[in-house]
Design a protein around this motif. Structure first.
Motif, PDB file in Angstrom:
ATOM      1  N   ASN A 158       0.834  -1.210   0.000  1.00  0.00           N
ATOM      2  CA  ASN A 158       0.000   0.000   0.000  1.00  0.00           C
ATOM      3  C   ASN A 158       0.867   1.258   0.000  1.00  0.00           C
ATOM      4  OD1 ASN A 158      -2.417   1.410   0.005  1.00  0.00           O
ATOM      5  ND2 ASN A 158      -2.522   1.490   2.246  1.00  0.00           N
ATOM      6  N   LEU A 159       1.772   1.324  -0.961  1.00  0.00           N
ATOM      7  CA  LEU A 159       2.764   2.393  -1.000  1.00  0.00           C
ATOM      8  C   LEU A 159       2.123   3.752  -1.266  1.00  0.00           C
ATOM      9  CD1 LEU A 159       5.561   0.599  -3.083  1.00  0.00           C
ATOM     10  CD2 LEU A 159       5.369   0.797  -0.597  1.00  0.00           C
ATOM     11  N   LYS A 160       2.670   4.747  -0.644  1.00  0.00           N
ATOM     12  CA  LYS A 160       2.207   6.108  -0.873  1.00  0.00           C
ATOM     13  C   LYS A 160       2.690   6.580  -2.228  1.00  0.00           C
ATOM     14  CE  LYS A 160       2.388  10.807   1.001  1.00  0.00           C
ATOM     15  NZ  LYS A 160       2.952  11.702   2.056  1.00  0.00           N
ATOM     16  N   LEU A 161       1.748   6.952  -3.086  1.00  0.00           N
ATOM     17  CA  LEU A 161       2.095   7.369  -4.444  1.00  0.00           C
ATOM     18  C   LEU A 161       2.393   8.862  -4.467  1.00  0.00           C
ATOM     19  CD1 LEU A 161      -0.598   5.361  -6.437  1.00  0.00           C
ATOM     20  CD2 LEU A 161       1.767   4.732  -5.936  1.00  0.00           C
TER      21      LEU A 161
ATOM     22  N   ASP B 173       9.793   2.019  -0.439  1.00  0.00           N
ATOM     23  CA  ASP B 173       8.813   3.037  -0.776  1.00  0.00           C
ATOM     24  C   ASP B 173       8.522   2.981  -2.275  1.00  0.00           C
ATOM     25  OD1 ASP B 173      11.157   4.015  -1.856  1.00  0.00           O
ATOM     26  OD2 ASP B 173      11.277   5.777  -0.563  1.00  0.00           O
ATOM     27  N   TYR B 174       7.798   3.980  -2.781  1.00  0.00           N
ATOM     28  CA  TYR B 174       7.425   3.957  -4.202  1.00  0.00           C
ATOM     29  C   TYR B 174       8.654   4.020  -5.105  1.00  0.00           C
ATOM     30  CZ  TYR B 174       5.505   5.437  -8.678  1.00  0.00           C
ATOM     31  OH  TYR B 174       5.210   5.532 -10.017  1.00  0.00           O
TER      32      TYR B 174
ATOM     33  N   TYR C  62       1.339   5.203 -12.157  1.00  0.00           N
ATOM     34  CA  TYR C  62       1.246   5.553 -10.739  1.00  0.00           C
ATOM     35  C   TYR C  62       1.766   6.949 -10.398  1.00  0.00           C
ATOM     36  CZ  TYR C  62       0.309   0.596  -9.921  1.00  0.00           C
ATOM     37  OH  TYR C  62      -0.237  -0.668  -9.926  1.00  0.00           O
TER      38      TYR C  62
ATOM     39  N   SER D  11       8.859   9.136 -10.524  1.00  0.00           N
ATOM     40  CA  SER D  11       9.870   8.681  -9.555  1.00  0.00           C
ATOM     41  C   SER D  11      11.210   9.230 -10.017  1.00  0.00           C
ATOM     42  CB  SER D  11       9.915   7.149  -9.483  1.00  0.00           C
ATOM     43  OG  SER D  11      10.990   6.726  -8.682  1.00  0.00           O
TER      44      SER D  11
ATOM     45  N   ASN E 123       2.472  12.817  -5.503  1.00  0.00           N
ATOM     46  CA  ASN E 123       1.509  13.804  -5.985  1.00  0.00           C
ATOM     47  C   ASN E 123       2.038  14.348  -7.298  1.00  0.00           C
ATOM     48  OD1 ASN E 123      -0.063  16.058  -6.544  1.00  0.00           O
ATOM     49  ND2 ASN E 123      -0.305  16.592  -4.378  1.00  0.00           N
TER      50      ASN E 123
END
Length: 402
Positions: A190-193, A335-336, A367, A370, A195
């Motif tokens: 449930n990684l934080k995507l 993380d993401y 998603y 990055s 903004n």
């Protein structure tokens, strides 16, 4: 019957592959959810069609390969031209940590390949060729080492065929598993995507190949000139060092020349490289190169592989998936950014850096951006991995069972 496609027909075929891949993905929720790249989807379908036409219809296609190297070199030159040395600092500890992770996989791939080969009673060189030489090295490294193994003291005459088959298998597998691995990690943890809207201004160009970019004829010619200069000088330098004790692949030289050119122009304030425009040229080159690589693979080689070869390759895929999930992801921060790095690692850990870039592009389009991954993967996958791999392979060959 042989059908020869000239330069123009080959170019049309490559574009058709990309359009076919896009069309199929647009109608498949599975392919969209698991981020399978367009060149991989279209390329595999066309490669299978070509295989059946040859096997059952006796129709052989011959493509003009004059596009292949320039497209690949242009992509790497565009990476170099996008490399602001100041941004390397942003990689920090993660960059060096990722290097250790990559080196660990190289060693593991060779150990696994050799052990399986020994267990199945075949030449351990098959295991090594099915290890880091082709899995992380790709076709170029595979062909180079195959020439070594064909000669004394190894005398393995089938080395080139084995190397090309393994590299081809890896290229396909690397493009297929990268997206699903990132998808699993994002959902599993449930990684934080990110903004996306808040990061648009600092976005790295290669992250969003589909984004509209303002380009003029004048600026396009300037960016094209920088890539052309990088290719010219890079190929000249590679030729100069050819046969010497200090050799690097031509694409590495083009990347390095592009990086030096960009930063010299920036430091002297002679010219500011238009990153978004260079990215367009690089992304087009990348997609076309992958399309060519996939439609020209000889599936007959994969079909004719012996059982030990298939076992080695399948084990390498399993190792890559578990390594990306349990090592790359965990030790790069969980993380993401780490999930995108894992997808990229699948790309060049089994295939090639262009595959890694496409893997990450499809994930970030789905998603969000990055930036860290797009700083680290091109550096490691396009430069450091070849240097590390050369030392790992040379060290492995010193063991007595060779």
């Amino acid at each position: 019957m042989e059908i020869s496609l000239n330069f123009y027909a080959t170019l049309v075929a490559l574009v058709a592959v990309l359009l076919l891949g896009r069309w199929i993905i647009s109608r498949s929720k599975f392919l969209q959810d698991y981020n399978i790249p367009e060149p991989v989807v279209g390329g595999i379908i066309v490669a299978i069609a070509i295989f059946f036409l040859l096997k059952y219809g006796g129709i052989k296609f011959q493509f003009d390969n004059s596009l292949k190297d320039p497209l690949m070199l242009a992509f790497y030159a565009s990476i170099g031209l996008s490399a602001d040395f100041a941004s390397f600092k942003k990689g920090g500890k993660i960059l060096f940590g990722f290097l250790f992770i990559v080196a660990g996989l190289l060693i593991l791939q060779n150990i696994a390949g050799i052990i399986v080969a020994k267990i199945m009673g075949v030449n351990p060189l098959i295991g090594l060729l099915g290890g880091s030489i082709t899995m992380s090295g790709g076709h170029g490294t595979g062909a180079a080492w195959a020439e070594v193994f064909k000669n004394s003291p190894y005398n393995f005459t089938a080395a080139l065929e084995v190397a090309m088959a393994c590299a081809t298998f890896g290229l396909i597998a690397g493009g297929i598993i990268g997206g699903p691995v990132a998808h699993y990690l994002v959902k599993r943890y449930n990684l934080k995507l990110p903004n996306e809207h808040s990061q648009d201004e600092i976005e790295i160009a290669f992250e969003k190949p589909g984004k509209e970019r303002l380009i003029t004829a004048t600026s396009f010619v300037e960016s094209l000139a920088l890539i052309a200069i990088s290719l010219l000088i890079g190929t000249m330098v590679a030729k100069f060092f050819q046969g010497s004790s200090f050799t690097l692949p031509t694409f590495v030289w083009c990347l390095l020349v592009g990086a030096v050119l960009r930063n010299v122009l920036q430091a002297t304030k002679i010219h500011q490289v238009f990153d978004r425009e260079v990215a367009v040229l690089g992304n087009v080159s990348l997609s076309l190169f992958l399309a060519f690589a996939l439609i020209t693979i000889n599936l007959m080689e994969l079909v004719s592989l012996a059982l030990p070869m298939l076992v080695i390759l399948l084990i390498q895929v399993v190792i890559m998936v578990f390594y990306a999930v349990f090592i790359t992801f965990r030790y790069c921060g969980k993380d993401y950014d780490a999930a995108v790095l894992a997808a990229g690692h699948c790309g060049f850990g089994l295939g090639a850096t262009p595959t890694a870039m496409v893997n990450m592009q499809t994930v970030t389009q789905h998603y969000g951006p990055s930036h860290m991954a797009f700083i680290i993967v091109p550096l490691v996958g396009a430069f450091f991995i070849d240097l590390i791999n050369a030392f790992v392979i040379s060290g492995t060959l010193k063991f007595p069972f060779f």
